[in-house]
Scaffold this motif. Structure first.
Motif, short mmCIF file in Angstrom:
data_model
loop_
_atom_site.label_atom_id
_atom_site.label_comp_id
_atom_site.label_asym_id
_atom_site.label_seq_id
_atom_site.Cartn_x
_atom_site.Cartn_y
_atom_site.Cartn_z
N UNK A 85 -27.66 -76.66 -22.96
CA UNK A 85 -27.55 -76.58 -21.50
C UNK A 85 -27.20 -77.95 -20.93
N UNK A 86 -27.88 -78.99 -21.41
CA UNK A 86 -27.60 -80.35 -20.93
C UNK A 86 -26.15 -80.74 -21.22
N UNK A 87 -25.72 -80.57 -22.47
CA UNK A 87 -24.38 -81.01 -22.84
C UNK A 87 -23.29 -80.17 -22.18
N UNK A 88 -23.59 -78.94 -21.79
CA UNK A 88 -22.63 -78.14 -21.04
C UNK A 88 -22.45 -78.66 -19.61
N UNK A 89 -23.40 -79.45 -19.14
CA UNK A 89 -23.33 -79.99 -17.78
C UNK A 89 -22.74 -81.40 -17.73
N UNK A 90 -22.45 -81.96 -18.88
CA UNK A 90 -21.92 -83.33 -18.99
C UNK A 90 -20.42 -83.26 -19.28
N UNK A 91 -19.68 -84.19 -18.72
CA UNK A 91 -18.26 -84.29 -19.04
C UNK A 91 -18.12 -84.34 -20.57
N UNK A 92 -17.26 -83.50 -21.12
CA UNK A 92 -17.10 -83.42 -22.58
C UNK A 92 -16.75 -84.77 -23.19
N UNK A 93 -16.06 -85.61 -22.44
CA UNK A 93 -15.68 -86.92 -22.95
C UNK A 93 -16.85 -87.93 -22.92
N UNK A 94 -17.95 -87.57 -22.29
CA UNK A 94 -19.10 -88.47 -22.19
C UNK A 94 -20.27 -88.03 -23.08
N UNK A 95 -20.07 -86.97 -23.85
CA UNK A 95 -21.13 -86.48 -24.74
C UNK A 95 -21.52 -87.54 -25.77
N UNK A 96 -20.54 -88.21 -26.35
CA UNK A 96 -20.84 -89.25 -27.34
C UNK A 96 -21.71 -90.35 -26.76
N UNK A 121 -22.13 -88.41 -41.02
CA UNK A 121 -21.25 -88.51 -42.19
C UNK A 121 -20.50 -87.21 -42.44
N UNK A 122 -21.10 -86.07 -42.06
CA UNK A 122 -20.47 -84.77 -42.27
C UNK A 122 -19.52 -84.40 -41.11
N UNK A 123 -19.68 -85.07 -39.98
CA UNK A 123 -18.91 -84.74 -38.78
C UNK A 123 -17.46 -85.17 -38.95
N UNK A 124 -16.56 -84.24 -38.66
CA UNK A 124 -15.13 -84.53 -38.72
C UNK A 124 -14.68 -84.90 -37.31
N UNK A 125 -14.16 -86.12 -37.12
CA UNK A 125 -13.75 -86.53 -35.77
C UNK A 125 -12.51 -85.76 -35.31
#
Length: 140
Positions: A85-96, A121-125
């Motif tokens: 819910x929090x991350x859905x309310x944040x600009x997608x470019x500001x999640x990091x 380490x598993x995350x694919x950018x």
């Protein structure tokens, strides 16, 4: 049971944390814990319990002259839903940046750091993140 739209106030989170910790709790147990730590009156706690019951987040079972409250949703699942819910309310470019801030502001054990590092380490950018803000109104 519970729909996937989680709507828990800060005060309700306090109630839930006690219920999750104890597995089950009576209003008297909640009053003893939260009355002291939060300076809440029994009526406040009973109101919050009613709201959580109405939202189907907890269940109340009558045992003699008292009610026993149990959670209908696990703590980890609730944390996942609240995070989404929090991350859905944040600009997608500001999640990091938000995740970095969470890490910076949190006390973490070495095990926590190892888990985070393993996940990274598993995350694919991705090449680029599409902004989900109002077109032309974002400073990202």
């Amino acid at each position: 049971m519970l729909d996937k739209e989680l709507n828990i106030t800060d005060a309700e989170w306090r109630i839930m944390r006690v219920i999750w910790t104890l597995d089950t709790a009576t209003s008297r147990e909640l009053t003893n814990v939260l009355g002291e730590s939060m300076d809440w009156k029994p009526a406040t706690i009973k109101t919050l319990l009613r709201r959580l019951t109405d939202k189907k987040i907890i269940e109340a079972h009558k045992d003699g002259n008292k009610f026993i409250y149990t959670a209908n949703i696990a703590e980890n699942e609730t944390i996942d839903l609240a995070s989404q819910k929090f991350f859905n309310q944040v600009c997608a470019r500001k999640v990091g940046s938000a995740i970095t801030n969470l890490i910076d502001e949190s006390e973490l054990t070495q095990d926590d750091i190892d888990k985070i590092q393993s996940a990274l380490n598993k995350k694919v950018p991705v090449e680029d993140i599409e902004c989900n803000c109002i077109p032309g109104k974002c400073d990202c």
